[in-house]
Design an enzyme around this catalytic site. Structure first.
Site, PDB file in Angstrom:
ATOM      1  N   ASP A  31       0.831  -1.209   0.000  1.00  0.00           N
ATOM      2  CA  ASP A  31       0.000   0.000   0.000  1.00  0.00           C
ATOM      3  C   ASP A  31       0.865   1.258   0.000  1.00  0.00           C
ATOM      4  O   ASP A  31       1.991   1.262   0.518  1.00  0.00           O
ATOM      5  CB  ASP A  31      -0.923  -0.018   1.226  1.00  0.00           C
ATOM      6  N   ASN A  79     -11.018  -2.969  -5.114  1.00  0.00           N
ATOM      7  CA  ASN A  79     -10.266  -1.985  -5.908  1.00  0.00           C
ATOM      8  C   ASN A  79     -10.949  -1.631  -7.239  1.00  0.00           C
ATOM      9  O   ASN A  79     -10.575  -0.647  -7.889  1.00  0.00           O
ATOM     10  CB  ASN A  79      -8.822  -2.450  -6.162  1.00  0.00           C
TER      11      ASN A  79
HETATM   12  C1  IPE Z   1      -5.343  -2.805   0.009  1.00  0.00           C
HETATM   13  O1  IPE Z   1      -5.048  -1.462  -0.210  1.00  0.00           O
HETATM   14  C2  IPE Z   1      -5.359  -3.559  -1.274  1.00  0.00           C
HETATM   15  C3  IPE Z   1      -4.062  -3.739  -1.921  1.00  0.00           C
HETATM   16  C4  IPE Z   1      -2.918  -3.334  -1.471  1.00  0.00           C
HETATM   17  C5  IPE Z   1      -4.091  -4.468  -3.154  1.00  0.00           C
HETATM   18  P1  IPE Z   1      -6.197  -0.372  -0.389  1.00  0.00           P
HETATM   19  O2  IPE Z   1      -5.527   0.920  -0.589  1.00  0.00           O
HETATM   20  O3  IPE Z   1      -7.154  -0.814  -1.420  1.00  0.00           O
HETATM   21  O4  IPE Z   1      -6.925  -0.449   1.024  1.00  0.00           O
HETATM   22  P2  IPE Z   1      -7.832   0.622   1.791  1.00  0.00           P
HETATM   23  O5  IPE Z   1      -8.878   1.095   0.813  1.00  0.00           O
HETATM   24  O6  IPE Z   1      -6.931   1.717   2.229  1.00  0.00           O
HETATM   25  O7  IPE Z   1      -8.397  -0.131   2.944  1.00  0.00           O
HETATM   26  C1  IPE Z   2      -1.647   0.132  -3.301  1.00  0.00           C
HETATM   27  O1  IPE Z   2      -1.426   1.486  -3.363  1.00  0.00           O
HETATM   28  C2  IPE Z   2      -1.883  -0.484  -4.642  1.00  0.00           C
HETATM   29  C3  IPE Z   2      -3.243  -0.984  -4.823  1.00  0.00           C
HETATM   30  C4  IPE Z   2      -4.197  -0.942  -3.936  1.00  0.00           C
HETATM   31  C5  IPE Z   2      -3.554  -1.567  -6.112  1.00  0.00           C
HETATM   32  P1  IPE Z   2      -2.621   2.521  -3.372  1.00  0.00           P
HETATM   33  O2  IPE Z   2      -3.016   2.789  -4.776  1.00  0.00           O
HETATM   34  O3  IPE Z   2      -3.732   2.071  -2.500  1.00  0.00           O
HETATM   35  O4  IPE Z   2      -1.901   3.799  -2.750  1.00  0.00           O
HETATM   36  P2  IPE Z   2      -2.508   4.820  -1.735  1.00  0.00           P
HETATM   37  O5  IPE Z   2      -3.001   4.052  -0.548  1.00  0.00           O
HETATM   38  O6  IPE Z   2      -3.633   5.527  -2.447  1.00  0.00           O
HETATM   39  O7  IPE Z   2      -1.375   5.728  -1.410  1.00  0.00           O
HETATM   40 MG    MG Z   3      -4.154   2.345  -0.541  1.00  0.00          MG
END
Ligand code: IPE
Ligand code: IPE
Ligand code: MG
Length: 262
Positions: A31, A79
């Site tokens: 993340d 997602n």
């Molecule tokens: C969790 O991250 C999913 C992945 C890393 C693939 P998200 O960014 O989707 O999670 P939330 O929305 O902050 O809980």
């Molecule tokens: C994790 O990074 C990747 C996926 C969830 C696919 P994010 O895209 O959630 O990054 P932040 O949390 O918005 O910084």
């Molecule tokens: Mg995220």
């Protein structure tokens, strides 16, 4: 060897990794890609692109350390709520990743596996992912297990349906349903005895599971770190292994009395 350092997780200075106590299954919630890009005034997808490079670094580091399974949360069942452009980019990443990394995956004897609703991703994405699984099926080293279109609740619902059907068809008696039966009906069943992560790491500062491996993480050690995924390095990965080695896993029993044995 590490003796009784569990209360001093920040005192990593003189500690050395004990190669006999490397966690067998490490699971990571990757993340912070979007925030990494935002900090640089770049589009969110630039963070995903850099994040993909870090997957390569971490996969090699984990394999070198003797981790047996590395599960990486790449795309959750939630997602899909993101803007179409971003989802589209994320669905193209496996293709770019395997195009550039398959030779190194092979050189490192890594086997690719997948958990998640693979039928729910675009046909092209599914094809490249299944192709990588097939191309590496005979490798005997670390399993690089991607959680793609994965959600723990969906996984559990599917498992319950399978068990219910087996009961309905007279193949399974209700009294024979045990914790092992449930595990066998989850997507991680293909990992056998290694299905449950020993160590679960989340980068990016949030302290939640976001629908990742809920059943399997019942006794995992958790490490939440502020480092954004694209900033992760092999050294930081080593530090998490060291932190893991300083934890005292009891599984509901009693402490092992400072033993350095597993
Ligand atoms: C969790 O991250 C999913 C992945 C890393 C693939 P998200 O960014 O989707 O999670 P939330 O929305 O902050 O809980
Ligand atoms: C994790 O990074 C990747 C996926 C969830 C696919 P994010 O895209 O959630 O990054 P932040 O949390 O918005 O910084
Ligand atoms: Mg995220």
């Amino acid at each position: 060897m590490i003796f009784n350092r569990s209360k001093s997780e920040t005192l990593l200075d003189n500690a050395e990794l004990d190669m006999e106590r490397i966690p067998e299954h490490v699971a990571m919630i990757m993340d912070g890609n979007g925030r990494w890009a935002k900090k640089r005034n770049m589009p969110r997808v630039a963070g995903h692109q850099q994040g993909m490079e870090v997957v390569k670094t971490v996969a090699k580091a984990a394999a070198q350390r003797g981790v047996k399974v590395l599960t990486l949360y790449a795309f959750s069942t939630e997602n899909w709520k993101r803007p179409e452009d971003e989802v589209g980019f994320l669905m193209k990443l496996p293709g770019r990743f395997f195009d550039t990394f398959i030779p190194e995956i092979k050189a490192n004897n890594i086997r690719v596996e997948i958990i998640g609703e693979i039928d729910g991703v675009p046909a092209d994405t599914k094809r490249v992912v299944l192709n990588a699984v097939e191309q590496t099926a005979d490798n005997t080293g670390m399993i690089l297990n991607f959680a793609l279109n994965y959600g723990s609740r969906a996984e559990i619902v599917d498992g319950i349906k399978e068990m219910a059907l087996a009961v309905q068809q007279g193949e399974l008696a209700i009294d024979d349903i045990t914790e092992a039966t449930v595990s066998e009906h989850l997507m991680t069943a293909q990992l056998g005895a290694l299905a449950d992560p020993d160590l679960l790491i989340r980068t990016g500062g949030e302290q939640r599971l976001s629908n990742f491996l809920m059943w399997q993480s019942a006794y995992s050690e958790f490490i939440f770190m502020d480092t954004l995924w694209p900033d992760l390095t092999a050294d930081i990965f080593d530090e998490t292994l060291l932190t893991f080695q300083q934890r005292n896993r009891r599984f509901g029993g009693l402490a092992e009395n400072n033993s350095d044995k597993k």
